[in-house]
Structure formats: structure tokens, C-alpha cells
Design an enzyme around this catalytic site. Structure first.
Site, short mmCIF file in Angstrom:
data_model
loop_
_atom_site.label_atom_id
_atom_site.label_comp_id
_atom_site.label_asym_id
_atom_site.label_seq_id
_atom_site.Cartn_x
_atom_site.Cartn_y
_atom_site.Cartn_z
N ASP A 145 0.79 -1.25 0.00
CA ASP A 145 0.00 0.00 0.00
C ASP A 145 0.82 1.29 0.00
O ASP A 145 0.45 2.26 0.70
CB ASP A 145 -0.97 0.01 1.20
CG ASP A 145 -1.93 -1.15 1.19
OD1 ASP A 145 -1.91 -1.96 0.25
OD2 ASP A 145 -2.72 -1.26 2.16
N LYS A 202 -6.77 -4.79 -3.15
CA LYS A 202 -7.42 -5.47 -2.03
C LYS A 202 -8.42 -4.53 -1.37
O LYS A 202 -8.15 -3.35 -1.22
CB LYS A 202 -6.37 -5.96 -1.02
CG LYS A 202 -5.55 -4.85 -0.38
CD LYS A 202 -4.49 -5.44 0.52
CE LYS A 202 -3.64 -4.41 1.22
NZ LYS A 202 -4.33 -3.50 2.11
N CYS A 208 -2.10 -2.75 7.73
CA CYS A 208 -2.08 -3.67 6.59
C CYS A 208 -0.84 -4.56 6.55
O CYS A 208 -0.90 -5.69 6.08
CB CYS A 208 -2.22 -2.88 5.30
SG CYS A 208 -3.86 -2.12 5.18
C1 C5J Z 1 -2.99 0.49 5.59
C2 C5J Z 1 -4.78 1.67 6.68
N1 C5J Z 1 -2.47 0.30 4.40
N2 C5J Z 1 -4.03 2.03 7.72
N3 C5J Z 1 -4.26 1.00 5.63
O1 C5J Z 1 -2.36 0.26 6.59
O2 C5J Z 1 -5.97 1.95 6.65
#
Ligand code: C5J
Length: 224
Positions: free
Chosen positions: A24, A129, A162
Site C-alpha cells: 500500500d 485489495k 495492513c
Molecule cells: C494500511 C490503513 N495500508 N491504515 N491502511 O495500513 O488503513
């Protein structure tokens, strides 16, 4: 077989059966105006790991390891976004709403894209995702099996959301996972540190952790 100095003990892996999973690294999490900042976070700790992630990807590609990027983003109709996720935080500008980087966390919008320094390159895999874990509602497990991947080097953001969720999902599916700890970050540095400790506790109950330099030393002995 390359073996690197890691916690809680040495981690051996075959690059031909190893993927680097970068979680991400999107504008919505790293840039002002994105989902992370709309939630009230300071994005600078996440921006700080970009150069290390670039080094990690360059090393992986040079060693012939599969590079895989995940992207947390929803379809434009939000059909894959549980109402509970959209409502969480009670944001005036939340998931699916028009924000400074386009519709928040929606695929195809500027905010959902990867930061320019870490755009996927030919040969990389991209998994979109809808959840925090990269195995939830995706074909990731089948894709890794088809490529004979047994070991995952995990990096990205955020460590306690994540990244950690994905590493736990992978561990339960039998993958041997190592967190490249200085290639991962949280909006809360204390959370990052705590997650590293809990992953490697109890003999590596979720897996291993090591800095990028340890990986470089294992794969490029002249750099040690
Ligand atoms: C991730 C989030 N990528 N913190 N998303 O950690 O919402």
C-alpha cells in the site's frame, strides 16, 4: 542458500522462491490530502521510508525475486467496501467521497495510485485489495502458489494495520515471512516498534524481522 542475520534467529531463503511484498505505498496513505491525513495523521513518517523501499525493490529485481505491490482501493460503486468500513471514523470526507486526491481510496483515482518513486514496473505483480490483509478477498494465495513462492519479504505501510495483518495471514497459510523493518512505517512510531517486537516474540511466532542492510549483506556480501 542466502541466510541473513535476523530476529529471533537467522532467516534462510531461496530468492527463486521468495517475493518482496510491498504493502500500500499509495498517495492516499503517504501524501497530504489523502486518506491517512484525512484521518488526522502526520504522513511524514511514511514518506521517510520511500528511499529504503526503492533500494529494496532494486535489490529484489537485481536478484530475480518476484516483486508484488498491494493497493488498498475499492471499486467505484464501493460494492467491495463493507458499510462498517466506510462509516468508521465518521469522516466528513471518507472512503468514496471526493477529496483533494480524487475519490478517497477508490481504484483509478489519483489517491489510490502508487507514489511516483515506487510505481510498479514490468514483471511486478499488483494485487488490489478491499481489506487490510492482502489475502482477504483476493487471489494472492493462488498467485503465490502458482509461482512456487514460499518466502515473503514484507514491507510498506502501515506496520500495525495492513503490514501486520498481511504477515499474520501469510504466516497462517504457511509462508515464511520476514518484515524488512526499516522499509515499513506507521503514523505512530511507537506502534511500529511494538509490532516488530510482537512478530518476533515467542521464537518468531509470526516470523522474522531484519533491517534492509542485513538483506543487502546476505545478497551482496561485498557490501557487508
Ligand atoms: C494500511 C490503513 N495500508 N491504515 N491502511 O495500513 O488503513
Amino acid at each position: 542458500m542466502p541466510t541473513l542475520a535476523a530476529r529471533p534467529y537467522a532467516y534462510a531463503f531461496d530468492p527463486a522462491h521468495t517475493a518482496v511484498v510491498l504493502i500500500d505505498m499509495q498517495r492516499d496513505f503517504l501524501e497530504p490530502g489523502g486518506f491517512g491525513e484525512l484521518l488526522g495523521n502526520d504522513v511524514r513518517p511514511l514518506q521517510a521510508i520511500v528511499p529504503a523501499c526503492q533500494r529494496l525493490l532494486a535489490l529484489a529485481r537485481a536478484q530475480g525475486m518476484q516483486v508484488l505491490h498491494t493497493q488498498e482501493a475499492h471499486d467505484p460503486l464501493l460494492a467491495d467496501c463493507p458499510p462498517s468500513k466506510k462509516a468508521r471514523g465518521g469522516l466528513a470526507c471518507g472512503i468514496g467521497d471526493p477529496g483533494p486526491l480524487g475519490r478517497v481510496l477508490v481504484a483509478g483515482e489519483p489517491g489510490a495510485d502508487f507514489v511516483p518513486a515506487l510505481k510498479p514496473q514490468p514483471g511486478d505483480l499488483v494485487i488490489r485489495k478491499p481489506g487490510k490483509g492482502a489475502f482477504h478477498a483476493t487471489g494472492l494465495d493462488a498467485i503465490l502458489h502458482a509461482r512456487g513462492i514460499t518466502h515473503l519479504l514484507i514491507a510498506g505501510v502501515t506496520t500495525e494495520v495492513c503490514v501486520q495483518t498481511t504477515m499474520r495471514e501469510a504466516n497462517d497459510r504457511g509462508y515464511e515471512c520476514l518484515l524488512v523493518e526499516d522499509c515499513a512505517a506507521s503514523y505512530f512510531p511507537a506502534f511500529h516498534a511494538a509490532v516488530v517486537e510482537m512478530l518476533v516474540a515467542q521464537g518468531g511466532i509470526v516470523g522474522w524481522a531484519a533491517p534492509l542492510a542485513a538483506l543487502e549483506a546476505a545478497l551482496l556480501p561485498a557490501s557487508a
